[in-house]
Enzyme design. Structure first.
Site, mmCIF file in Angstrom:
data_model
loop_
_atom_site.group_PDB
_atom_site.id
_atom_site.type_symbol
_atom_site.label_atom_id
_atom_site.label_comp_id
_atom_site.label_asym_id
_atom_site.label_seq_id
_atom_site.Cartn_x
_atom_site.Cartn_y
_atom_site.Cartn_z
ATOM 1 N N ARG A 123 11.103 -16.674 1.488
ATOM 2 C CA ARG A 123 10.546 -18.036 1.940
ATOM 3 C C ARG A 123 9.876 -19.104 1.135
ATOM 4 O O ARG A 123 10.147 -19.741 -0.140
ATOM 5 C CB ARG A 123 9.668 -18.262 2.869
ATOM 6 N N TYR A 124 9.037 -17.653 0.110
ATOM 7 C CA TYR A 124 8.591 -18.131 -1.357
ATOM 8 C C TYR A 124 9.441 -17.376 -2.584
ATOM 9 O O TYR A 124 10.249 -16.431 -2.554
ATOM 10 C CB TYR A 124 7.348 -17.576 -1.494
ATOM 11 N N ARG A 127 8.044 -13.226 -3.667
ATOM 12 C CA ARG A 127 7.561 -12.126 -2.564
ATOM 13 C C ARG A 127 8.733 -13.123 -1.073
ATOM 14 O O ARG A 127 8.871 -13.881 -0.631
ATOM 15 C CB ARG A 127 6.176 -12.514 -2.063
ATOM 16 N N CYS A 136 4.003 -2.240 18.575
ATOM 17 C CA CYS A 136 2.924 -2.755 17.831
ATOM 18 C C CYS A 136 2.134 -2.197 19.438
ATOM 19 O O CYS A 136 2.197 -1.489 20.918
ATOM 20 C CB CYS A 136 2.399 -3.849 18.215
ATOM 21 N N CYS A 140 -0.650 -8.910 21.257
ATOM 22 C CA CYS A 140 -1.580 -9.959 21.198
ATOM 23 C C CYS A 140 -0.983 -10.987 22.111
ATOM 24 O O CYS A 140 -0.391 -11.070 21.693
ATOM 25 C CB CYS A 140 -2.179 -9.877 19.522
ATOM 26 N N CYS A 143 0.144 -13.492 19.530
ATOM 27 C CA CYS A 143 1.051 -13.259 18.683
ATOM 28 C C CYS A 143 2.059 -14.906 18.703
ATOM 29 O O CYS A 143 2.583 -14.576 18.967
ATOM 30 C CB CYS A 143 1.674 -12.190 19.333
ATOM 31 N N ARG A 145 4.469 -14.441 16.791
ATOM 32 C CA ARG A 145 6.710 -13.367 17.017
ATOM 33 C C ARG A 145 6.251 -12.690 18.562
ATOM 34 O O ARG A 145 7.063 -11.819 18.482
ATOM 35 C CB ARG A 145 6.615 -12.449 16.333
ATOM 36 N N ASP A 304 -0.549 -21.029 15.801
ATOM 37 C CA ASP A 304 0.815 -22.056 15.621
ATOM 38 C C ASP A 304 1.119 -22.427 16.551
ATOM 39 O O ASP A 304 0.750 -22.582 17.525
ATOM 40 C CB ASP A 304 1.934 -20.673 15.345
ATOM 41 N N ASP A 341 -0.095 -22.913 9.147
ATOM 42 C CA ASP A 341 1.531 -22.245 8.546
ATOM 43 C C ASP A 341 2.634 -23.667 9.155
ATOM 44 O O ASP A 341 2.571 -23.391 10.521
ATOM 45 C CB ASP A 341 1.666 -20.871 9.070
ATOM 46 N N LYS A 348 2.906 -21.481 4.446
ATOM 47 C CA LYS A 348 1.275 -21.913 4.168
ATOM 48 C C LYS A 348 0.495 -23.190 3.719
ATOM 49 O O LYS A 348 0.399 -23.026 2.112
ATOM 50 C CB LYS A 348 0.473 -20.886 4.149
HETATM 51 C C1 LIG Z 1 2.635 -15.100 4.514
HETATM 52 C C2 LIG Z 1 3.755 -14.934 4.461
HETATM 53 C C3 LIG Z 1 4.096 -14.296 3.041
HETATM 54 C C4 LIG Z 1 2.823 -14.551 2.028
HETATM 55 O O1 LIG Z 1 2.038 -14.983 1.954
HETATM 56 P P1 LIG Z 1 0.462 -15.093 0.645
HETATM 57 O O2 LIG Z 1 0.184 -16.273 0.531
HETATM 58 O O3 LIG Z 1 1.399 -14.585 -0.740
HETATM 59 O O4 LIG Z 1 0.202 -13.879 1.495
HETATM 60 C C5 LIG Z 1 5.405 -14.506 2.882
HETATM 61 N N1 LIG Z 1 6.652 -13.971 3.067
HETATM 62 C C6 LIG Z 1 6.126 -15.577 4.261
HETATM 63 C C7 LIG Z 1 7.835 -15.993 5.330
HETATM 64 C C8 LIG Z 1 5.019 -15.291 4.984
HETATM 65 O O5 LIG Z 1 4.872 -16.013 6.035
HETATM 66 S S1 SF4 Z 2 -0.455 -10.288 16.361
HETATM 67 FE FE1 SF4 Z 2 1.280 -9.473 17.310
HETATM 68 S S2 SF4 Z 2 2.344 -8.378 15.381
HETATM 69 FE FE2 SF4 Z 2 0.432 -8.418 15.325
HETATM 70 S S3 SF4 Z 2 -0.144 -6.666 16.178
HETATM 71 FE FE3 SF4 Z 2 -0.754 -8.153 17.246
HETATM 72 S S4 SF4 Z 2 1.320 -8.486 19.053
HETATM 73 FE FE4 SF4 Z 2 1.521 -7.296 16.959
#
Ligand SMILES: *Cc1c(COP(=O)(O)O)cnc(C)c1O
Ligand code: SF4
Length: 442
Positions: A123-124, A127, A136, A140, A143, A145, A304, A341, A348
């Site tokens: 995305r960025y 990184r 997991c 959670c 979560c 996801r 989210d 996000d 973010k």
């Molecule tokens: C959060 C995230 C990152 C890392 O973001 P930082 O602001 O550098 O901590 C990288 N890729 C994705 C897809 C993310 O959601």
């Molecule tokens: S937030 Fe989601 S991905 Fe993270 S530990 Fe909890 S269940 Fe697992």
């Protein structure tokens, strides 16, 4: 020294596995073998009883979003007043999860759309997020996801990991790899060792990060052997996920100390959750306890728009109120960045109270945390350096070796001296579309 295996934990362990009790509680494999995944077991070990109606609602919820909680995390629930207990609320399903609002999405962060290789979200510019586990120690309830994590517990095989690693190897701008999941620390020591070695072998990868909730939900996973493995792959950073001061226990402290002693810088990402931690005082206590355990509060996330999280969402104003209560009032080191996000994959976006009240050509007006309004006089004679990105010829002696290569994009590009670009325009701009059409008619 606080007793790590307490009476309540003993009782829970006995109800699960009478022979094993003391010997195994702190063995993470034992914990994983005894994950609580159904209501009956939950009732049996906690002594909490649900009515027939509650049972029916819960079963329906579990069909959509399964339950899984480690005996350790479960032992932190105060069973007598469980209904508002922050541990219970984060780990136990609520029928409210079935309420899907119009704005909810299955993949609000578009992680799948931004995925050029298995497990990779790019995305960025510099990184990537690399999802290496779908497992997991606890699901959670908040979560993001949620859909995916509950789906099928599967561990990507070596071929899939290699495909992700290849993508990273081929893209030289990637200097930071963030291992995520699921929980990456659910993988075996050997497998993690192998994945880390593959990534570390890529020359342009400067840092590796791991996002894990293990210090919170299964601190016994942080074994001496695991820490020895991590030490081979520095610079390695770990971000964990504490949401409430009640999660900081003797065992979780011990796991954090092991990681910090191994030279791993620790950060924390919390999620703002209605009914759990939506309170300036709770967050302040949490961040104080985190820094006392060498963990730097990194992000505070607005919840989210994933399906099943409706009941956890607060207004954005709650987050701003919390940050207002922290900045200036406590160590800067203890203040996380509050972020949303962006739905659709925008990444973010930081949100803050406003401190800049007004400004003129040579003065800015600011306010501080106490409400004092003050001014800052800007320099009379600032000679901006005209930047044409010809650093070799620039007066600022900048050694280009190892400097970032990537192009300037986004708003930063609008600010560049040597760019002609004067605006960023949405693709569907009616006015410009009209211009195009008129050209065709000419
Ligand atoms: C959060 C995230 C990152 C890392 O973001 P930082 O602001 O550098 O901590 C990288 N890729 C994705 C897809 C993310 O959601
Ligand atoms: S937030 Fe989601 S991905 Fe993270 S530990 Fe909890 S269940 Fe697992």
């Amino acid at each position: 020294m606080q007793q790590i295996f307490n009476e309540k934990q003993k009782k829970i362990a006995e109800r699960m596995d009478a022979d094993a009790v003391k010997k195994n509680w702190k063995d993470w494999h034992w914990q994983m073998k005894h994950l609580v995944r159904d209501i009956d077991t939950f009732q049996k070990v906690t002594g909490i009883d649900f009515s027939e109606k509650e049972r029916r609602d819960l079963d329906e919820t579990l069909n959509k979003f399964p339950l899984s909680v480690s005996p350790y995390y479960l032992s932190l629930i105060k069973t007598r007043e469980y209904k508002n207990d922050p541990i219970f609320l984060q780990s136990f399903p609520s029928v409210q999860e079935l309420f899907i609002s119009d704005h909810d999405m299955a993949d609000p962060l578009a992680e799948e759309k931004d995925s050029p290789a298995p497990g990779i979200t790019h995305r960025y510019p510099d990184r990537v997020l690399f999802t290496i586990s779908n497992v997991c120690a606890m699901y959670c309830r908040h979560c993001t996801r949620k859909r995916k994590v509950g789906d099928v517990d599967f561990i990507p095989n070596r071929g899939m990991i290699k495909a992700g690693v290849n993508y990273i190897r081929k893209n030289h701008q990637i200097r930071d790899v963030l291992l995520s999941g699921g929980d990456p620390l659910m993988l075996s020591d050997d497998y993690l060792d192998w994945i880390l070695s593959e990534i570390r072998a890529i020359e342009h990868v400067e840092i590796i990060r791991i996002g894990t909730r293990v210090p919170v939900v299964l601190p016994y996973r942080i074994t001496d052997n695991l820490v020895q493995i991590f030490k081979k792959y520095h610079p390695l950073w770990i971000n964990t996920h504490f949401n409430h001061p009640r999660e900081i226990t003797a065992s979780s402290r011990e796991s954090l100390a092991k990681l910090a002693d191994a030279g791993i810088p620790l950060g924390n990402q919390s999620v703002l959750l209605a009914g759990v931690n939506d309170c300036p005082r709770i967050i302040k206590k949490l961040v104080h306890q985190l820094v006392a355990n060498r963990v730097r509060p990194y992000y505070l996330y607005q919840c989210d728009l994933s399906e099943g999280l409706n009941h956890f969402r607060t207004p954005v104003g709650k987050g701003i109120e919390i940050i207002e209560s922290l900045i200036g009032h406590t160590s800067g080191l203890a203040v996380p960045t509050y972020v949303i996000d962006a739905p659709g994959g925008g990444g973010k976006i930081p949100i803050m109270p406003n401190y800049l009240i007004s400004w003129s050509t040579n003065k800015v007006v600011l306010r501080n945390y106490e409400g004092v309004i003050t001014t800052y006089k800007e320099p009379d004679s600032y000679e901006p350096v005209f930047c044409d990105r010809q650093c070799e010829k620039c007066d600022l002696h900048f050694d280009l070796e190892g400097a970032s290569e990537e192009n300037v994009t986004g708003i930063s590009e609008l600010l560049m001296d040597n760019q002609d670009k004067i605006s960023l325009v949405p693709r569907s701009n009616e006015r410009l579309a009209r211009r195009e059409n008129e050209k065709v008619l000419e």
